[in-house]
Design a protein around this motif. Structure first.
Motif, PDB file in Angstrom:
ATOM      1  N   ASN A  67       0.832  -1.211   0.000  1.00  0.00           N
ATOM      2  CA  ASN A  67       0.000   0.000   0.000  1.00  0.00           C
ATOM      3  C   ASN A  67       0.863   1.256   0.000  1.00  0.00           C
ATOM      4  OD1 ASN A  67      -1.303  -1.900   2.542  1.00  0.00           O
ATOM      5  ND2 ASN A  67      -2.494  -1.614   0.677  1.00  0.00           N
ATOM      6  N   ALA A  68       2.113   1.124   0.468  1.00  0.00           N
ATOM      7  CA  ALA A  68       2.978   2.303   0.610  1.00  0.00           C
ATOM      8  C   ALA A  68       4.437   1.910   0.428  1.00  0.00           C
ATOM      9  CB  ALA A  68       2.780   2.931   1.994  1.00  0.00           C
ATOM     10  N   THR A  82       8.903   7.726  -7.443  1.00  0.00           N
ATOM     11  CA  THR A  82       7.696   8.279  -6.802  1.00  0.00           C
ATOM     12  C   THR A  82       6.532   8.310  -7.783  1.00  0.00           C
ATOM     13  OG1 THR A  82       8.973   9.651  -5.283  1.00  0.00           O
ATOM     14  CG2 THR A  82       6.731  10.363  -5.731  1.00  0.00           C
ATOM     15  N   LEU A  86       3.027   6.215  -7.365  1.00  0.00           N
ATOM     16  CA  LEU A  86       1.727   6.890  -7.265  1.00  0.00           C
ATOM     17  C   LEU A  86       0.806   6.428  -8.396  1.00  0.00           C
ATOM     18  CD1 LEU A  86       3.096  10.418  -6.291  1.00  0.00           C
ATOM     19  CD2 LEU A  86       1.655   8.967  -4.841  1.00  0.00           C
ATOM     20  N   HIS A  91       0.967   4.793  -1.835  1.00  0.00           N
ATOM     21  CA  HIS A  91       1.404   5.987  -1.091  1.00  0.00           C
ATOM     22  C   HIS A  91       2.931   6.034  -1.047  1.00  0.00           C
ATOM     23  CE1 HIS A  91      -2.677   6.425   0.500  1.00  0.00           C
ATOM     24  NE2 HIS A  91      -2.628   5.204   0.964  1.00  0.00           N
ATOM     25  N   ALA A 112       0.691  12.785  -7.547  1.00  0.00           N
ATOM     26  CA  ALA A 112       0.005  12.584  -6.256  1.00  0.00           C
ATOM     27  C   ALA A 112      -1.445  13.055  -6.357  1.00  0.00           C
ATOM     28  CB  ALA A 112       0.733  13.340  -5.150  1.00  0.00           C
ATOM     29  N   LYS A 117      -3.291   9.624  -3.679  1.00  0.00           N
ATOM     30  CA  LYS A 117      -2.503   8.957  -2.639  1.00  0.00           C
ATOM     31  C   LYS A 117      -1.629   9.980  -1.908  1.00  0.00           C
ATOM     32  CE  LYS A 117      -4.220   5.059  -3.571  1.00  0.00           C
ATOM     33  NZ  LYS A 117      -5.065   4.360  -2.610  1.00  0.00           N
ATOM     34  N   GLN A 118      -1.104   9.577  -0.757  1.00  0.00           N
ATOM     35  CA  GLN A 118      -0.269  10.476   0.040  1.00  0.00           C
ATOM     36  C   GLN A 118       1.142  10.553  -0.540  1.00  0.00           C
ATOM     37  OE1 GLN A 118      -1.386  12.197   2.629  1.00  0.00           O
ATOM     38  NE2 GLN A 118      -3.387  11.215   2.755  1.00  0.00           N
ATOM     39  N   LEU A 119       1.696  11.762  -0.553  1.00  0.00           N
ATOM     40  CA  LEU A 119       3.106  11.947  -0.907  1.00  0.00           C
ATOM     41  C   LEU A 119       3.746  12.801   0.190  1.00  0.00           C
ATOM     42  CD1 LEU A 119       5.672  11.949  -2.604  1.00  0.00           C
ATOM     43  CD2 LEU A 119       4.682  13.762  -4.021  1.00  0.00           C
ATOM     44  N   SER A 309      -1.528   9.070   8.158  1.00  0.00           N
ATOM     45  CA  SER A 309      -2.098   9.824   7.024  1.00  0.00           C
ATOM     46  C   SER A 309      -2.558   8.858   5.933  1.00  0.00           C
ATOM     47  CB  SER A 309      -1.078  10.815   6.462  1.00  0.00           C
ATOM     48  OG  SER A 309      -0.708  11.726   7.478  1.00  0.00           O
ATOM     49  N   CYS A 310      -1.774   7.813   5.678  1.00  0.00           N
ATOM     50  CA  CYS A 310      -2.186   6.802   4.687  1.00  0.00           C
ATOM     51  C   CYS A 310      -3.470   6.111   5.127  1.00  0.00           C
ATOM     52  CB  CYS A 310      -1.098   5.742   4.495  1.00  0.00           C
ATOM     53  SG  CYS A 310       0.411   6.382   3.763  1.00  0.00           S
TER      54      CYS A 310
END
Ligand SMILES: NC(=O)c1ccc[n+]([C@@H]2O[C@H](COP(=O)([O-])OP(=O)(O)OC[C@H]3O[C@@H](n4cnc5c(N)ncnc54)[C@H](O)[C@@H]3O)[C@@H](O)[C@H]2O)c1
Length: 346
Positions: A67-68, A82, A86, A91, A112, A117-119, A309-310
């Protein structure tokens, strides 16, 4: 709640000393399920050492299982990996600097936004105790309107002797992009995120080219040292704040100096050690020696902020748009030094 499945990409120094221990400490919420590194032997060694079940040769193959990801490669690969992560719906916590250029950072932000998704960018100094106390002091108007900021990130004869830190092609620069970036990020965050408008900079690449130089952080090839060993800069912001910034990996000074101070209309503060100057209160100085620049703890808080945060339970402390601003200034310092003129930013 399902645990967040995390993969670590580039498992050298910082992955092992900071990220793997920090994510493994969050075992109620996180599972590191794999590592990936272009150096297969290292990937296998690290997986065995930290009891991580899988290794991957290609990062694309890892994305299906997580997931991350935490990206800890040399700077050149931050943007490429990155964006790919994404686009695969994963994430990203990317090591600092965000990337080598402003254009790369903008591509990362756009990916992002499109992915939802979180960056996050690993400017972990913001999570240290003295940084958090300084942020509260500024927010509570304890120094009034900030005017003048001084930043020094000076190491005495400590060029990193491992990895690829002196390779311009792979890192994009030297002491500024590697070390100065931390204090630039911290200062801009403390100042409330003002927009830089003009940047004047001078970079040097002299000392580290000389043979037979003392270096406290291992050995490096002096002949191939291509990046800045000293940088000075003067930066102005849209709200009238000015900043004097200086950084070095190889300074000929008495001792390492980390300095961040802000002088405001009503008072001022310094971070190393934390001190608050409030002339209006009569007692000019309040200091708190117990408040430390505790980077190890900051690494744990950084991991927790990213994970939560994710999982939709927190908001990122270091937002990519803020990290982009640091890279914009770094780009402008390098450009200003090349051209001999200041750079105006829009
Ligand atoms: N936040 C901090 O204070 C801090 C401190 C140190 C390093 N860093 C950052 O972390 C990054 C890595 O630094 P380090 O000290 O761990 O370096 P390192 O050289 O110790 O480790 C880098 C690892 O990345 C691997 N690698 C290289 N290219 C790769 C690729 N394309 N794909 C996958 N793996 C690849 C290398 O084989 C190596 O294992 C840099 O961007 C650096 O700026 C941040």
């Amino acid at each position: 709640m399902d645990k967040l499945k995390v993969g670590i990409i580039g498992v050298g120094g910082i992955a092992q000393s900071r990220h793997i221990p920090a994510f493994q400490a969050l075992e109620d919420r996180v599972e590191i399920i794999a590592v990936q590194d272009v150096n297969q032997d290292r990937a296998k060694e690290v997986a065995a050492k930290y009891d991580i079940p899988r290794t991957f040769v290609q990062y694309h193959d890892l994305f299906v299982h997580v997931n991350a990801v935490v990206i800890c490669t040399p700077n050149k690969f931050h943007a490429e990996i990155t964006v790919a992560a994404l686009e695969a719906g994963v994430h990203v916590l990317c090591e600092k600097p965000m990337a080598m250029t402003t254009e790369e950072c903008e591509r990362m932000i756009s990916a992002a936004k499109q992915s939802g998704k979180q960056l996050a960018i690993a400017y972990h100094y913001r999570h240290t105790d003295n940084a958090k106390l300084a942020k509260q002091a500024v927010l509570h108007q304890e120094i009034g309107e900030p005017l003048v900021t001084r930043v020094q990130a000076l190491r005495r004869r400590k060029v990193p002797g491992w990895g690829v830190f002196t390779n311009k092609e792979l890192q994009g620069g030297g002491s500024l992009i590697d070390y100065g970036c931390h204090l630039l990020d911290l200062a801009i965050w403390l100042l409330g995120d003002p927009e830089p408008v003009e940047v004047l900079g001078t970079t040097y690449n002299r000392l580290s080219k000389l043979p037979n130089q003392i270096n406290d952080w291992g050995t490096f090839d002096h002949a191939t040292f291509e990046v800045d060993d000293h940088v000075t800069s003067y930066i102005t912001f849209d709200n009238g704040i000015s900043m004097q910034m200086e950084c070095s990996w190889a300074a000929n000074i008495k001792e390492d100096t980390r300095h961040l101070s802000i002088s405001g209309v009503d008072g001022g503060l310094s971070l190393y050690p934390f001190e608050l100057y409030q002339p209006k209160l009569g007692t000019f100085m309040r200091s708190d020696a117990k408040v430390e620049h505790n980077e190890t703890n900051a690494g744990y808080i950084q991991a927790e902020n990213f994970v939560d945060s994710c999982l939709g339970q927190d908001e990122l402390v270091v937002k990519p748009e803020q990290a982009l601003k640091v890279t914009k200034i770094i780009d402008a310092i390098y450009q200003s030094s090349d051209t001999g003129s200041s750079v105006k930013l829009k």
